[in-house]
Motif scaffolding. Structure first.
Motif, PDB file in Angstrom:
ATOM      1  N   GLU A   1       0.953  -1.166  -0.033  1.00 52.97           N
ATOM      2  CA  GLU A   1       0.005  -0.027   0.139  1.00 52.97           C
ATOM      3  C   GLU A   1       1.008   1.212   0.056  1.00 52.97           C
ATOM      4  OE1 GLU A   1      -2.373   2.674  -0.302  1.00 52.97           O
ATOM      5  OE2 GLU A   1      -3.211   0.842  -0.038  1.00 52.97           O
ATOM      6  N   LEU A   2       0.764   2.091  -0.724  1.00 49.15           N
ATOM      7  CA  LEU A   2       1.577   3.381  -1.131  1.00 49.15           C
ATOM      8  C   LEU A   2       1.608   4.267  -0.089  1.00 49.15           C
ATOM      9  CD1 LEU A   2       1.164   3.628  -4.888  1.00 49.15           C
ATOM     10  CD2 LEU A   2       2.898   2.646  -3.653  1.00 49.15           C
ATOM     11  N   SER A   3       0.516   4.222   1.134  1.00 48.80           N
ATOM     12  CA  SER A   3       0.766   5.098   2.205  1.00 48.80           C
ATOM     13  C   SER A   3       2.227   5.478   2.760  1.00 48.80           C
ATOM     14  CB  SER A   3      -0.282   4.766   3.246  1.00 48.80           C
ATOM     15  OG  SER A   3       0.064   3.535   3.814  1.00 48.80           O
ATOM     16  N   MET A   4       3.025   4.489   2.571  1.00 51.30           N
ATOM     17  CA  MET A   4       4.460   4.458   3.161  1.00 51.30           C
ATOM     18  C   MET A   4       5.119   5.823   2.650  1.00 51.30           C
ATOM     19  SD  MET A   4       6.348   1.457   1.569  1.00 51.30           S
ATOM     20  CE  MET A   4       8.079   2.377   2.106  1.00 51.30           C
ATOM     21  N   PHE A   5       4.673   6.188   1.344  1.00 51.77           N
ATOM     22  CA  PHE A   5       5.469   7.179   0.590  1.00 51.77           C
ATOM     23  C   PHE A   5       5.173   8.647   1.333  1.00 51.77           C
ATOM     24  CE2 PHE A   5       5.397   4.130  -2.687  1.00 51.77           C
ATOM     25  CZ  PHE A   5       6.958   3.870  -2.601  1.00 51.77           C
ATOM     26  N   CYS A   6       3.875   8.876   2.162  1.00 55.34           N
ATOM     27  CA  CYS A   6       3.635  10.015   2.697  1.00 55.34           C
ATOM     28  C   CYS A   6       4.685  10.885   3.500  1.00 55.34           C
ATOM     29  CB  CYS A   6       2.290   9.748   3.497  1.00 55.34           C
ATOM     30  SG  CYS A   6       0.719   9.403   2.794  1.00 55.34           S
ATOM     31  N   GLY A   7       5.091  11.975   3.258  1.00 50.57           N
ATOM     32  CA  GLY A   7       5.978  12.720   3.939  1.00 50.57           C
ATOM     33  C   GLY A   7       7.478  12.597   3.511  1.00 50.57           C
ATOM     34  N   VAL A   8       7.598  11.837   2.546  1.00 51.59           N
ATOM     35  CA  VAL A   8       9.084  11.572   1.994  1.00 51.59           C
ATOM     36  C   VAL A   8       9.246  12.979   0.943  1.00 51.59           C
ATOM     37  CG1 VAL A   8       9.402   9.246   2.452  1.00 51.59           C
ATOM     38  CG2 VAL A   8       8.465  10.034   0.177  1.00 51.59           C
ATOM     39  N   LEU A   9      10.431  13.337   0.960  1.00 49.83           N
ATOM     40  CA  LEU A   9      10.802  14.393  -0.259  1.00 49.83           C
ATOM     41  C   LEU A   9      11.873  13.702  -1.078  1.00 49.83           C
ATOM     42  CD1 LEU A   9      10.880  17.322   2.369  1.00 49.83           C
ATOM     43  CD2 LEU A   9       9.120  16.717   0.849  1.00 49.83           C
ATOM     44  N   GLN A  10      11.397  13.444  -2.192  1.00 48.38           N
ATOM     45  CA  GLN A  10      12.440  12.791  -3.221  1.00 48.38           C
ATOM     46  C   GLN A  10      12.306  13.522  -4.467  1.00 48.38           C
ATOM     47  OE1 GLN A  10      14.493  10.639  -1.956  1.00 48.38           O
ATOM     48  NE2 GLN A  10      13.527  10.211  -0.025  1.00 48.38           N
ATOM     49  N   THR A  11      13.456  13.589  -5.062  1.00 42.62           N
ATOM     50  CA  THR A  11      13.437  14.062  -6.542  1.00 42.62           C
ATOM     51  C   THR A  11      13.009  13.173  -7.725  1.00 42.62           C
ATOM     52  OG1 THR A  11      15.636  15.120  -5.619  1.00 42.62           O
ATOM     53  CG2 THR A  11      15.051  15.065  -8.081  1.00 42.62           C
TER      54      THR A  11
ATOM     55  N   ILE B   1       1.466   7.002  -6.887  1.00 43.03           N
ATOM     56  CA  ILE B   1       2.665   7.481  -6.527  1.00 43.03           C
ATOM     57  C   ILE B   1       2.537   9.091  -6.730  1.00 43.03           C
ATOM     58  CG2 ILE B   1       4.910   7.860  -7.247  1.00 43.03           C
ATOM     59  CD1 ILE B   1       5.315   4.965  -7.604  1.00 43.03           C
ATOM     60  N   HIS B   2       1.915   9.372  -7.747  1.00 39.68           N
ATOM     61  CA  HIS B   2       1.821  11.141  -7.827  1.00 39.68           C
ATOM     62  C   HIS B   2       0.960  11.713  -7.144  1.00 39.68           C
ATOM     63  CE1 HIS B   2       1.483  14.893  -9.992  1.00 39.68           C
ATOM     64  NE2 HIS B   2       0.217  14.715 -10.189  1.00 39.68           N
ATOM     65  N   GLU B   3      -0.034  10.816  -6.641  1.00 37.70           N
ATOM     66  CA  GLU B   3      -1.063  11.541  -5.729  1.00 37.70           C
ATOM     67  C   GLU B   3      -0.167  11.672  -4.272  1.00 37.70           C
ATOM     68  OE1 GLU B   3      -4.376   9.548  -3.085  1.00 37.70           O
ATOM     69  OE2 GLU B   3      -4.693   9.214  -5.215  1.00 37.70           O
ATOM     70  N   LYS B   4       0.636  10.663  -3.879  1.00 28.92           N
ATOM     71  CA  LYS B   4       1.454  10.989  -2.699  1.00 28.92           C
ATOM     72  C   LYS B   4       2.514  11.734  -2.823  1.00 28.92           C
ATOM     73  CE  LYS B   4      -1.097   7.697  -0.572  1.00 28.92           C
ATOM     74  NZ  LYS B   4      -2.153   8.142   0.503  1.00 28.92           N
ATOM     75  N   LEU B   5       3.148  11.804  -3.958  1.00 29.66           N
ATOM     76  CA  LEU B   5       4.346  12.833  -4.200  1.00 29.66           C
ATOM     77  C   LEU B   5       4.115  13.505  -5.287  1.00 29.66           C
ATOM     78  CD1 LEU B   5       6.933   9.986  -3.432  1.00 29.66           C
ATOM     79  CD2 LEU B   5       6.197  11.778  -1.986  1.00 29.66           C
ATOM     80  N   PRO B   6       3.477  14.788  -5.337  1.00 26.09           N
ATOM     81  CA  PRO B   6       2.926  15.090  -6.650  1.00 26.09           C
ATOM     82  C   PRO B   6       4.193  16.060  -7.324  1.00 26.09           C
ATOM     83  CG  PRO B   6       2.054  16.530  -4.657  1.00 26.09           C
ATOM     84  CD  PRO B   6       2.501  15.071  -4.255  1.00 26.09           C
ATOM     85  N   ASN B   7       5.218  16.446  -6.536  1.00 30.06           N
ATOM     86  CA  ASN B   7       6.255  17.164  -7.016  1.00 30.06           C
ATOM     87  C   ASN B   7       7.284  16.284  -7.430  1.00 30.06           C
ATOM     88  OD1 ASN B   7       4.900  19.737  -6.758  1.00 30.06           O
ATOM     89  ND2 ASN B   7       5.194  19.423  -4.586  1.00 30.06           N
ATOM     90  N   THR B   8       7.199  15.035  -7.520  1.00 27.05           N
ATOM     91  CA  THR B   8       8.313  14.060  -7.630  1.00 27.05           C
ATOM     92  C   THR B   8       8.154  13.654  -9.047  1.00 27.05           C
ATOM     93  OG1 THR B   8       8.640  13.572  -5.351  1.00 27.05           O
ATOM     94  CG2 THR B   8       9.378  11.910  -6.897  1.00 27.05           C
TER      95      THR B   8
ATOM     96  N   ARG C   1       4.552  14.004 -14.227  1.00 36.18           N
ATOM     97  CA  ARG C   1       6.131  13.925 -14.339  1.00 36.18           C
ATOM     98  C   ARG C   1       6.614  12.715 -14.575  1.00 36.18           C
ATOM     99  NH1 ARG C   1       7.444  18.973 -10.894  1.00 36.18           N
ATOM    100  NH2 ARG C   1       9.484  18.085 -10.969  1.00 36.18           N
ATOM    101  N   GLY C   2       6.092  12.082 -15.482  1.00 37.90           N
ATOM    102  CA  GLY C   2       6.317  10.560 -15.788  1.00 37.90           C
ATOM    103  C   GLY C   2       7.397  10.543 -16.946  1.00 37.90           C
ATOM    104  N   HIS C   3       8.327   9.627 -16.769  1.00 32.49           N
ATOM    105  CA  HIS C   3       9.397   9.269 -17.827  1.00 32.49           C
ATOM    106  C   HIS C   3       9.475   7.723 -17.805  1.00 32.49           C
ATOM    107  CE1 HIS C   3      10.890  13.485 -17.176  1.00 32.49           C
ATOM    108  NE2 HIS C   3      10.577  13.095 -15.728  1.00 32.49           N
ATOM    109  N   PHE C   4       9.700   7.276 -18.928  1.00 30.21           N
ATOM    110  CA  PHE C   4       9.935   5.974 -19.297  1.00 30.21           C
ATOM    111  C   PHE C   4      11.163   5.515 -19.862  1.00 30.21           C
ATOM    112  CE2 PHE C   4       9.397   1.744 -21.770  1.00 30.21           C
ATOM    113  CZ  PHE C   4       8.254   1.232 -20.899  1.00 30.21           C
ATOM    114  N   PHE C   5      11.597   4.498 -19.435  1.00 30.63           N
ATOM    115  CA  PHE C   5      12.858   3.908 -19.586  1.00 30.63           C
ATOM    116  C   PHE C   5      13.060   2.360 -19.893  1.00 30.63           C
ATOM    117  CE2 PHE C   5      17.245   2.207 -17.570  1.00 30.63           C
ATOM    118  CZ  PHE C   5      17.975   2.481 -18.778  1.00 30.63           C
ATOM    119  N   ASP C   6      13.579   2.277 -21.308  1.00 33.48           N
ATOM    120  CA  ASP C   6      13.356   0.825 -21.690  1.00 33.48           C
ATOM    121  C   ASP C   6      14.493   0.107 -22.073  1.00 33.48           C
ATOM    122  OD1 ASP C   6      12.458  -1.459 -23.160  1.00 33.48           O
ATOM    123  OD2 ASP C   6      11.347  -0.381 -24.414  1.00 33.48           O
ATOM    124  N   LEU C   7      14.899  -0.903 -21.320  1.00 33.99           N
ATOM    125  CA  LEU C   7      16.272  -1.813 -21.431  1.00 33.99           C
ATOM    126  C   LEU C   7      15.982  -2.791 -22.144  1.00 33.99           C
ATOM    127  CD1 LEU C   7      18.034  -1.532 -18.200  1.00 33.99           C
ATOM    128  CD2 LEU C   7      18.913  -0.944 -20.238  1.00 33.99           C
TER     129      LEU C   7
END
Length: 198
Positions: A68-78, A108-115, A156-162
């Motif tokens: 459950e993505l609630s664990m991301f609340c309050g983190v500040l990540q780039t 993730i965007h909902e929890k970290l809108p500036n990331t 703020r989405g990006h896609f990386f294809d290997l």
């Protein structure tokens, strides 16, 4: 284009694993603490690459299954780097997997809108009987996800294809020298490819 990870990057590996056919890949699964770990996944082939290239950036590794993505609340990540959906390939349809992954990106965007969210495309895998069918399915998933997430300025989405660094265009095999014996997880050389091409 290479996507450079910035200081205080949050690295997320393998979230949203669906254990049974009865569950869909867009509904969060309740897990107890044994499913949450920070370094167990890196106790193997990927650890040297992680320690040399990502740990010095202040990156954090969460190897998670069905969280459950609630664990991301309050983190500040780039940047949040997400590798997700590989375990769904044998059991779910392309559209269901795409919907599940897209739901996680939304959360993730909902929890970290500036990331920034960097979604890593599904790696080729050769652990299923129908190898060519599996690789074509993965390509279909990745193409749909790239269209949804890559360049999504709102989320703020990006896609990386290997994919093409790990399997040829013939879609009849994987480059086995980049994998451990299960033909699913990368070995150290495979992680070096990831690092080199990021």
């Amino acid at each position: 284009m290479k996507f450079l990870l910035a200081f205080q990057t949050l690295f997320v590996l393998g979230i949203w694993i669906v254990p049974t056919l009865a569950q869909n890949p867009w509904t969060p699964q309740i897990r107890n603490e044994q499913w949450l770990f920070f370094s167990r996944k890196l106790a193997n082939e990927g650890r040297p690459v992680w320690e040399a290239n990502y740990a010095p950036l202040g990156a954090i590794n969460y190897g998670l299954g069905g969280i459950e993505l609630s664990m991301f609340c309050g983190v500040l990540q780039t940047v949040v780097v997400v590798y997700i959906g590989s375990n769904n390939v044998p059991v779910n349809t392309v559209d269901d997997i795409v919907r599940g992954v897209n739901t996680v990106v939304d959360k993730i965007h909902e929890k970290l809108p500036n990331t920034n969210i960097l979604l890593v495309g599904t790696f080729p895998r050769a652990d299923q009987p129908d190898l060519s069918g599996t690789l074509r399915k993965i390509r279909d998933i990745d193409e749909k996800l790239e269209a949804l997430v890559g360049g999504d300025t709102q989320r703020r989405g990006h896609f990386f294809d290997l994919f093409w660094f790990l399997a040829p265009s013939s879609l009849d095999r994987i480059y086995e020298h980049l994998y451990v014996g299960d033909k699913l997880h990368l070995n150290t050389d495979g992680y070096q490819v990831w690092q080199r091409e990021r």
